[in-house]
Design a protein around this motif. Structure first.
Motif, PDB file in Angstrom:
ATOM      1  N   ALA A 299       0.614  -1.141   0.181  1.00 46.14           N
ATOM      2  CA  ALA A 299       0.236   0.085   0.225  1.00 46.14           C
ATOM      3  C   ALA A 299       0.800   1.166   0.075  1.00 46.14           C
ATOM      4  CB  ALA A 299      -1.083   0.032   1.148  1.00 46.14           C
ATOM      5  N   SER A 300       2.198   1.198   0.294  1.00 47.75           N
ATOM      6  CA  SER A 300       3.072   2.351   0.473  1.00 47.75           C
ATOM      7  C   SER A 300       3.640   2.685  -0.966  1.00 47.75           C
ATOM      8  CB  SER A 300       4.177   2.161   1.321  1.00 47.75           C
ATOM      9  OG  SER A 300       4.727   0.921   1.133  1.00 47.75           O
ATOM     10  N   GLY A 301       3.533   1.818  -1.891  1.00 47.14           N
ATOM     11  CA  GLY A 301       4.295   2.006  -3.268  1.00 47.14           C
ATOM     12  C   GLY A 301       6.002   2.372  -3.067  1.00 47.14           C
ATOM     13  N   GLN A 302       6.276   2.865  -3.861  1.00 48.14           N
ATOM     14  CA  GLN A 302       7.861   3.192  -3.840  1.00 48.14           C
ATOM     15  C   GLN A 302       8.289   4.268  -4.838  1.00 48.14           C
ATOM     16  OE1 GLN A 302      10.006   1.392  -1.908  1.00 48.14           O
ATOM     17  NE2 GLN A 302      11.612   2.536  -2.534  1.00 48.14           N
ATOM     18  N   GLY A 303       8.411   5.582  -3.884  1.00 46.35           N
ATOM     19  CA  GLY A 303       8.786   6.612  -4.643  1.00 46.35           C
ATOM     20  C   GLY A 303       7.471   7.257  -5.292  1.00 46.35           C
ATOM     21  N   ASP A 304       8.150   8.089  -6.529  1.00 45.94           N
ATOM     22  CA  ASP A 304       7.032   8.658  -7.508  1.00 45.94           C
ATOM     23  C   ASP A 304       6.644   7.683  -8.562  1.00 45.94           C
ATOM     24  OD1 ASP A 304       7.412  10.974  -5.864  1.00 45.94           O
ATOM     25  OD2 ASP A 304       8.797  11.699  -7.324  1.00 45.94           O
ATOM     26  N   SER A 305       7.546   6.600  -8.890  1.00 50.57           N
ATOM     27  CA  SER A 305       7.123   5.705 -10.345  1.00 50.57           C
ATOM     28  C   SER A 305       6.321   4.447  -9.955  1.00 50.57           C
ATOM     29  CB  SER A 305       8.504   5.474 -10.756  1.00 50.57           C
ATOM     30  OG  SER A 305       9.407   4.871  -9.854  1.00 50.57           O
ATOM     31  N   ILE A 306       6.543   3.907  -8.682  1.00 50.28           N
ATOM     32  CA  ILE A 306       5.533   2.813  -8.313  1.00 50.28           C
ATOM     33  C   ILE A 306       4.447   3.098  -7.218  1.00 50.28           C
ATOM     34  CG2 ILE A 306       5.492   0.771  -7.300  1.00 50.28           C
ATOM     35  CD1 ILE A 306       8.444   0.269  -7.827  1.00 50.28           C
ATOM     36  N   PRO A 307       3.212   3.529  -7.767  1.00 52.66           N
ATOM     37  CA  PRO A 307       2.121   3.819  -6.905  1.00 52.66           C
ATOM     38  C   PRO A 307       1.635   2.870  -6.177  1.00 52.66           C
ATOM     39  CG  PRO A 307       1.635   4.046  -9.354  1.00 52.66           C
ATOM     40  CD  PRO A 307       2.869   3.383  -9.429  1.00 52.66           C
ATOM     41  N   PRO A 308       1.058   3.245  -5.088  1.00 53.35           N
ATOM     42  CA  PRO A 308       0.475   2.350  -3.821  1.00 53.35           C
ATOM     43  C   PRO A 308       0.008   1.383  -4.672  1.00 53.35           C
ATOM     44  CG  PRO A 308       0.221   4.451  -3.238  1.00 53.35           C
ATOM     45  CD  PRO A 308       0.621   4.475  -4.750  1.00 53.35           C
TER      46      PRO A 308
END
Length: 322
Positions: A299-308
């Motif tokens: 649910a947190s995603g990763q940075g700007d390029s991998i959405p939650p």
């Protein structure tokens, strides 16, 4: 691969990788000068700030125990440094540490704000790292397995205090090396499976994907595209791979092919989708991984390029393992 993509799990990884810029489970993309085996990450003439940071680190007290986590006592709170610094506290007695080796680290990380323990590997197990990737850990090259050290790094992401880590190198081994001339997967092509993204390779082997319009699977998919003839990969090994990462809609995120250099990492230090999906495959294979959120970045995603809550597509060529 940016270092915090497939690698990094848990609070320890965040503290070490982001706060200190270490190469734990390094997957390429590191930058910066490589420090010499000294008590500081700086090279050449030390600046006044680096010298002050070394002096501050020297005042951090660490009480070591063979069967318990080291106890770190800060000289003052909050505690902060402006540059990454490392200091050997007790030499090791094992084999000499060399650049390019995969290492295993036992450590405790404490907050510079209040001295409280942020992570302790005596409860989670030692964590992997790599020497020679331009990190402050490179200051341990030339030391020996068993060396005990303390290190600190400057505040990150708007913080005001450092993280301080007291650790010990408990193991080291040479990283795997692909056979001469091996730059991509090689073996028998596996017929594509309906319902999965289609992978197309350019002349050099770099993949692109054509997504499907169906809903993303909710369980991990590990589909070989090329079946290599090498040994079976196990979850405790270090791998050398080429990989590309896409979102489920086909949006490219990153690729080791862009740098021209394969990525090296410990398979037990990556997202579960990689650990579970690549263990059991064979060296030389190309594997399509479809990683649901619970096996990726959740649910947190990763940075700007991998959405939650992203479902991820990886195409991975396994070049070597040891």
């Amino acid at each position: 691969m940016r270092r915090n993509r497939t690698a990094r799990r848990g609070l320890a990884a965040v503290a070490v990788a982001l706060t200190l810029g270490l190469s734990l489970a390094a997957c390429g993309g590191d930058s910066g000068d490589k420090p010499s085996p000294s008590a500081s990450a700086s090279t050449g003439d030390e600046s006044a700030a680096a010298a002050a940071d070394k002096a501050a680190l020297a005042k951090v007290d660490v009480s070591w125990s063979d069967d318990k986590a080291p106890v770190v006592t800060l000289p003052s709170k909050p505690f902060s440094v402006t540059t990454p610094v490392i200091e050997v506290r007790e030499p090791g007695k094992g084999a000499e540490l060399k650049a390019g080796q995969s290492i295993t680290i036992d450590f405790v990380a404490v907050s510079g704000a209040d001295g409280k323990v942020a992570h302790d590997t005596t409860s989670t197990g030692p964590e992997p790292g790599t020497l020679g990737k331009g990190s402050v850990l490179d200051g341990l090259i030339g030391e020996k397995v068993g060396v005990r050290f303390v290190l600190a790094g400057p505040p990150q992401q708007g913080g005001t205090e450092s993280t301080v880590i007291a650790g010990q190198i408990v193991d080291a081994k040479d990283a795997p090396t692909p056979a001469p001339g091996v730059t991509k997967a090689a073996g028998e092509a596996v017929p594509p499976v309906a319902g999965l993204p289609t992978v197309t390779l350019d002349a050099n082997g770099k993949p692109s994907v054509t997504p499907v319009s169906t809903p993303a699977p909710t369980t991990l998919v590990a589909q070989p595209l090329i079946k290599g003839t090498g040994p079976v990969v196990t979850a405790d090994q270090t791998l050398v791979v080429q990989y590309s990462l896409f979102l489920w809609d086909g949006t490219p995120v990153e690729s080791s092919w862009e740098s021209g250099q394969p990525a090296t990492f410990a398979l037990n230090a990556v997202i579960p989708g990689w650990t579970e999906g690549l263990a059991g495959q064979t060296v030389g294979s190309q594997v399509l991984l479809v990683v649901p959120p619970d096996k990726g970045y959740g649910a947190s995603g990763q940075g700007d390029s991998i959405p939650p809550n992203s479902t991820l597509i990886f195409v991975v060529d396994i070049l070597a393992a040891s």
